[in-house]
Design a protein around this motif. Structure first.
Motif, short mmCIF file in Angstrom:
data_model
loop_
_atom_site.label_atom_id
_atom_site.label_comp_id
_atom_site.label_asym_id
_atom_site.label_seq_id
_atom_site.Cartn_x
_atom_site.Cartn_y
_atom_site.Cartn_z
N ASP A 105 0.82 -1.21 0.00
CA ASP A 105 0.00 0.00 0.00
C ASP A 105 0.86 1.27 0.00
OD1 ASP A 105 1.01 -0.29 2.57
OD2 ASP A 105 -0.84 0.34 3.55
N GLN A 106 2.12 1.14 -0.40
CA GLN A 106 3.06 2.28 -0.33
C GLN A 106 3.74 2.53 -1.67
OE1 GLN A 106 3.64 4.25 2.46
NE2 GLN A 106 1.90 3.10 3.27
N ARG A 107 4.20 3.77 -1.82
CA ARG A 107 5.13 4.17 -2.89
C ARG A 107 6.46 4.36 -2.19
NH1 ARG A 107 2.97 9.62 -4.43
NH2 ARG A 107 2.40 9.60 -2.25
N GLN A 108 7.48 3.66 -2.62
CA GLN A 108 8.75 3.70 -1.92
C GLN A 108 9.92 3.69 -2.91
OE1 GLN A 108 7.60 0.13 0.25
NE2 GLN A 108 7.75 1.27 2.17
N PHE A 109 11.04 4.18 -2.44
CA PHE A 109 12.29 4.13 -3.18
C PHE A 109 13.33 3.50 -2.27
CE2 PHE A 109 10.15 8.07 -4.55
CZ PHE A 109 10.00 7.80 -5.91
N VAL A 110 14.22 2.72 -2.86
CA VAL A 110 15.31 2.11 -2.09
C VAL A 110 16.61 2.38 -2.84
CG1 VAL A 110 16.25 0.00 -1.07
CG2 VAL A 110 13.77 0.24 -1.35
N TRP A 139 9.34 1.55 -6.16
CA TRP A 139 8.29 0.58 -5.86
C TRP A 139 6.93 1.27 -5.75
CZ3 TRP A 139 6.65 -4.17 -5.90
CH2 TRP A 139 5.58 -4.54 -5.09
N ILE A 140 5.95 0.72 -6.44
CA ILE A 140 4.57 1.15 -6.29
C ILE A 140 3.77 -0.10 -5.95
CG2 ILE A 140 2.55 2.21 -7.35
CD1 ILE A 140 4.43 3.52 -9.40
N GLY A 141 3.28 -0.17 -4.72
CA GLY A 141 2.53 -1.34 -4.28
C GLY A 141 1.22 -1.50 -5.03
N GLU A 142 0.76 -2.73 -5.12
CA GLU A 142 -0.45 -3.01 -5.90
C GLU A 142 -1.70 -2.35 -5.33
OE1 GLU A 142 -1.90 -7.34 -4.31
OE2 GLU A 142 -0.12 -7.32 -5.59
N ASN A 143 -1.68 -1.96 -4.06
CA ASN A 143 -2.84 -1.33 -3.44
C ASN A 143 -2.76 0.20 -3.38
OD1 ASN A 143 -3.92 -3.90 -2.97
ND2 ASN A 143 -2.87 -4.07 -1.02
N VAL A 144 -1.86 0.79 -4.15
CA VAL A 144 -1.71 2.24 -4.20
C VAL A 144 -2.75 2.81 -5.17
CG1 VAL A 144 -0.17 4.14 -4.89
CG2 VAL A 144 0.72 2.21 -3.58
N ALA A 145 -3.42 3.87 -4.75
CA ALA A 145 -4.46 4.51 -5.56
C ALA A 145 -3.89 5.08 -6.86
CB ALA A 145 -5.13 5.62 -4.75
#
Length: 138
Positions: A52-57, A78-84
């Motif tokens: 449910d998150q947008r993240q960078f690593v 990363w864009i999680g599958e549950n991100v709007a």
């Protein structure tokens, strides 16, 4: 963007003088890019990637062969599958913004599934980006 914290985390991961091998960035409640956490065991950040998150690593890996080892870096978006959908759309701009600080890396990875984010697959992408892979196999 919390530029100073991101710069410090980026430089910490790049430094040969610290054990830090990754930094995870995300968004706060005001949609500002911030440092979430960092660490020295790459398996730790894998557990923090959320659907449910947008993240960078920004992550350090060691490549080379038995004769020559060197640090290389990967940048993961990363864009999680549950991100709007609206937040998904904002990732292009956010990625451009964070890459003003996180500049030097061998591979950029944009996985669509958590299974694509493993230490082995990250190392494989970095090696692929580096070209020739020599060694005696010993």
């Amino acid at each position: 963007m919390d530029r100073q914290a991101i710069i410090e985390a980026y430089e910490d991961v790049r430094s040969d003088q610290t054990p830090t091998s990754w930094a995870l960035f995300g968004f706060d409640d005001s949609d500002k890019i911030v440092l979430i956490c960092s660490g020295n065991d790459n398996s730790e950040f894998l557990e923090k990637i959320a659907d449910d998150q947008r993240q960078f690593v920004f992550v350090r890996v060691t490549t080379g062969d038995e004769l020559s080892k060197r640090a290389k870096f990967a940048f993961i978006s990363w864009i999680g599958e549950n991100v709007a959908a609206l937040k998904r759309a904002k990732m292009t701009q956010a990625r451009s913004l964070i890459k003003e600080v996180v500049k030097s890396f061998s591979a950029e990875i944009s996985p669509s599934d958590k299974d694509e984010i493993t230490e082995e697959k990250i190392l494989q992408e970095v090696k692929r980006a580096g070209g020739a892979n020599y060694g005696t196999g010993m």
